[in-house]
Design a protein around this motif. Structure first.
Motif, PDB file in Angstrom:
ATOM      1  N   VAL A 186       0.822  -1.221   0.000  1.00  0.00           N
ATOM      2  CA  VAL A 186       0.000   0.000   0.000  1.00  0.00           C
ATOM      3  C   VAL A 186       0.854   1.269   0.000  1.00  0.00           C
ATOM      4  N   VAL A 187       0.269   2.313  -0.552  1.00  0.00           N
ATOM      5  CA  VAL A 187       0.914   3.631  -0.536  1.00  0.00           C
ATOM      6  C   VAL A 187       0.750   4.217   0.858  1.00  0.00           C
ATOM      7  N   VAL A 188       1.862   4.576   1.490  1.00  0.00           N
ATOM      8  CA  VAL A 188       1.769   5.193   2.819  1.00  0.00           C
ATOM      9  C   VAL A 188       2.055   6.695   2.780  1.00  0.00           C
ATOM     10  N   ALA A 189       2.567   7.166   1.656  1.00  0.00           N
ATOM     11  CA  ALA A 189       2.796   8.609   1.511  1.00  0.00           C
ATOM     12  C   ALA A 189       3.045   8.930   0.043  1.00  0.00           C
ATOM     13  N   ARG A 190       2.800  10.179  -0.312  1.00  0.00           N
ATOM     14  CA  ARG A 190       3.169  10.660  -1.642  1.00  0.00           C
ATOM     15  C   ARG A 190       4.141  11.809  -1.449  1.00  0.00           C
ATOM     16  N   LYS A 191       5.031  11.907  -2.390  1.00  0.00           N
ATOM     17  CA  LYS A 191       6.076  12.912  -2.236  1.00  0.00           C
ATOM     18  C   LYS A 191       5.462  14.293  -1.999  1.00  0.00           C
ATOM     19  N   ASP A 192       4.427  14.627  -2.752  1.00  0.00           N
ATOM     20  CA  ASP A 192       3.888  15.979  -2.650  1.00  0.00           C
ATOM     21  C   ASP A 192       2.728  16.098  -1.667  1.00  0.00           C
ATOM     22  N   ALA A 193       2.068  14.985  -1.389  1.00  0.00           N
ATOM     23  CA  ALA A 193       0.845  15.091  -0.588  1.00  0.00           C
ATOM     24  C   ALA A 193       0.994  14.569   0.839  1.00  0.00           C
ATOM     25  N   GLY A 194       2.165  14.045   1.207  1.00  0.00           N
ATOM     26  CA  GLY A 194       2.349  13.589   2.584  1.00  0.00           C
ATOM     27  C   GLY A 194       1.712  12.237   2.842  1.00  0.00           C
ATOM     28  N   ALA A 195       1.563  11.922   4.128  1.00  0.00           N
ATOM     29  CA  ALA A 195       1.128  10.588   4.546  1.00  0.00           C
ATOM     30  C   ALA A 195      -0.285  10.278   4.065  1.00  0.00           C
ATOM     31  N   ALA A 196      -0.534   8.995   3.869  1.00  0.00           N
ATOM     32  CA  ALA A 196      -1.833   8.555   3.369  1.00  0.00           C
ATOM     33  C   ALA A 196      -2.744   8.090   4.506  1.00  0.00           C
ATOM     34  N   TYR A 197      -4.002   7.856   4.122  1.00  0.00           N
ATOM     35  CA  TYR A 197      -5.076   7.472   5.038  1.00  0.00           C
ATOM     36  C   TYR A 197      -4.702   6.441   6.118  1.00  0.00           C
ATOM     37  N   HIS A 198      -4.143   5.301   5.712  1.00  0.00           N
ATOM     38  CA  HIS A 198      -3.898   4.235   6.697  1.00  0.00           C
ATOM     39  C   HIS A 198      -2.957   4.700   7.823  1.00  0.00           C
ATOM     40  N   VAL A 199      -1.989   5.525   7.483  1.00  0.00           N
ATOM     41  CA  VAL A 199      -1.024   6.010   8.465  1.00  0.00           C
ATOM     42  C   VAL A 199      -1.707   6.940   9.465  1.00  0.00           C
ATOM     43  N   ALA A 200      -2.475   7.884   8.939  1.00  0.00           N
ATOM     44  CA  ALA A 200      -3.127   8.866   9.807  1.00  0.00           C
ATOM     45  C   ALA A 200      -4.135   8.176  10.740  1.00  0.00           C
ATOM     46  N   VAL A 201      -4.900   7.235  10.192  1.00  0.00           N
ATOM     47  CA  VAL A 201      -5.922   6.548  10.994  1.00  0.00           C
ATOM     48  C   VAL A 201      -5.292   5.718  12.117  1.00  0.00           C
ATOM     49  N   THR A 202      -4.274   4.925  11.780  1.00  0.00           N
ATOM     50  CA  THR A 202      -3.702   4.060  12.815  1.00  0.00           C
ATOM     51  C   THR A 202      -2.951   4.897  13.855  1.00  0.00           C
ATOM     52  N   HIS A 203      -2.273   5.931  13.385  1.00  0.00           N
ATOM     53  CA  HIS A 203      -1.566   6.811  14.333  1.00  0.00           C
ATOM     54  C   HIS A 203      -2.555   7.401  15.339  1.00  0.00           C
ATOM     55  N   ASP A 204      -3.652   7.926  14.808  1.00  0.00           N
ATOM     56  CA  ASP A 204      -4.607   8.610  15.689  1.00  0.00           C
ATOM     57  C   ASP A 204      -5.383   7.640  16.571  1.00  0.00           C
ATOM     58  N   ASP A 205      -5.728   6.478  16.034  1.00  0.00           N
ATOM     59  CA  ASP A 205      -6.434   5.497  16.876  1.00  0.00           C
ATOM     60  C   ASP A 205      -5.553   5.138  18.073  1.00  0.00           C
TER      61      ASP A 205
END
Ligand code: GLU
Length: 282
Positions: A186-205
């Motif tokens: 899975v994509v966890v980040a894009r060079k220009d757009a930063g971290a992706a959904y799965h990273v933000a969700v698991t971090h915050d949970d």
């Protein structure tokens, strides 16, 4: 202490399906004497708009829900998510992928073993990557399943699992073995757009101490990826309760893209929150 959350993305107003999700989470927190959080998942600046955030909170209040303050807004914490990507990268779990969506789709068409193979494109050869980097081509960071498996060890990999207390799409319940391979690298980040959904969700949970994730079945597959991220980051895996998806009169499920029957509209038509809650079974 039971902690759950409703985590809308402000890409439109809430429809009945969201209302069902929010009521399910809020009701479960109340029943358990636990905490209910609202989290605004607005890491995608191209699709999220502040006026939708305000509208969503208004809709939830109209429904009769209450939640803890302050509301966590993910766009205020992008450096946290970048930090997670950095940790994964320093552990050698990520690789740069310069392929476009079209490259990937073409590869899916060609792949002998179906999509899973195509979304595991693997790293570019070093010289090719150096040229692409030098040319300033945009790229995504992908999580390598092979390296993740190596990092965790075969035993921990086999033990990746979560408890499903809801209604998974195929009716699975109880302890479910996670299949992160279904989603590929899975994509966890894009060079220009930063971290992706799965990273933000698991971090915050993890950060918010969420013990129960209550959300629609459309995110059931996401749990398989999120369990892997939790294991890699040493975060606890919450209990999941995926619920059935509501469908409209035409039998199709409510989707944000057609903005079918928003709560805003229902309110304007004079529908009361009590009526709507009763219709949704709350
Ligand atoms: N923000 C996601 C959505 O609106 C929900 C994420 C989650 O509940 O884990 O679909």
């Amino acid at each position: 202490m039971f902690v759950t959350r409703f985590a809308p993305s402000p890409t439109g107003r809430l429809h009945k399906g969201h209302a069902f999700s929010a009521l399910a989470a809020w009701g479960a927190a109340r029943a358990a004497g636990g905490r209910f959080l609202v989290r605004i998942e607005d890491i995608d600046p191209t699709r999220c708009r502040p006026e939708f955030e305000a509208g969503i909170l208004e809709d939830l209040a109209w429904l009769g829900l209450d939640w803890e303050q302050p509301v966590r807004r993910q766009s205020d914490h992008l450096t946290d998510y970048a930090g997670v990507v950095d940790v994964l990268d320093r552990r050698g779990l990520l690789y740069r992928c310069f392929r476009t969506r079209k490259d990937i789709l073409d590869a899916i068409g060609d792949a002998p073993h179906g999509p899973a193979e195509a979304v595991r494109p693997g790293p570019h050869p070093a010289d090719e990557e150096a040229t692409l980097l030098a040319n300033g081509r945009p790229f995504a960071w992908r999580l390598s399943l092979d390296r993740a498996r190596e990092a965790l060890g075969a035993r921990a990999w086999e033990a990746l699992a979560f408890v499903e207390e809801g209604e998974a799409p195929a009716g699975e319940r109880g302890l479910i073995r996670a299949r992160p391979e279904t989603a590929g690298d899975v994509v966890v980040a894009r060079k220009d757009a930063g971290a992706a959904y799965h990273v933000a969700v698991t971090h915050d949970d993890d950060l918010q101490g969420v013990t129960h994730v209550i959300r629609g079945q459309d995110l059931f597959e996401a749990a398989h990826v999120q369990v892997l991220l939790q294991a890699l980051m040493g975060w606890p895996t919450p209990v999941y309760r995926h619920h059935r998806l509501l469908t409209g009169e035409d039998g199709r499920r409510f989707a944000k893209r057609d903005q079918s029957v928003t709560l805003e509209q229902l309110r304007a038509e004079g529908v009361s929150p009590v009526t709507l809650r009763a219709e949704l079974g709350f």
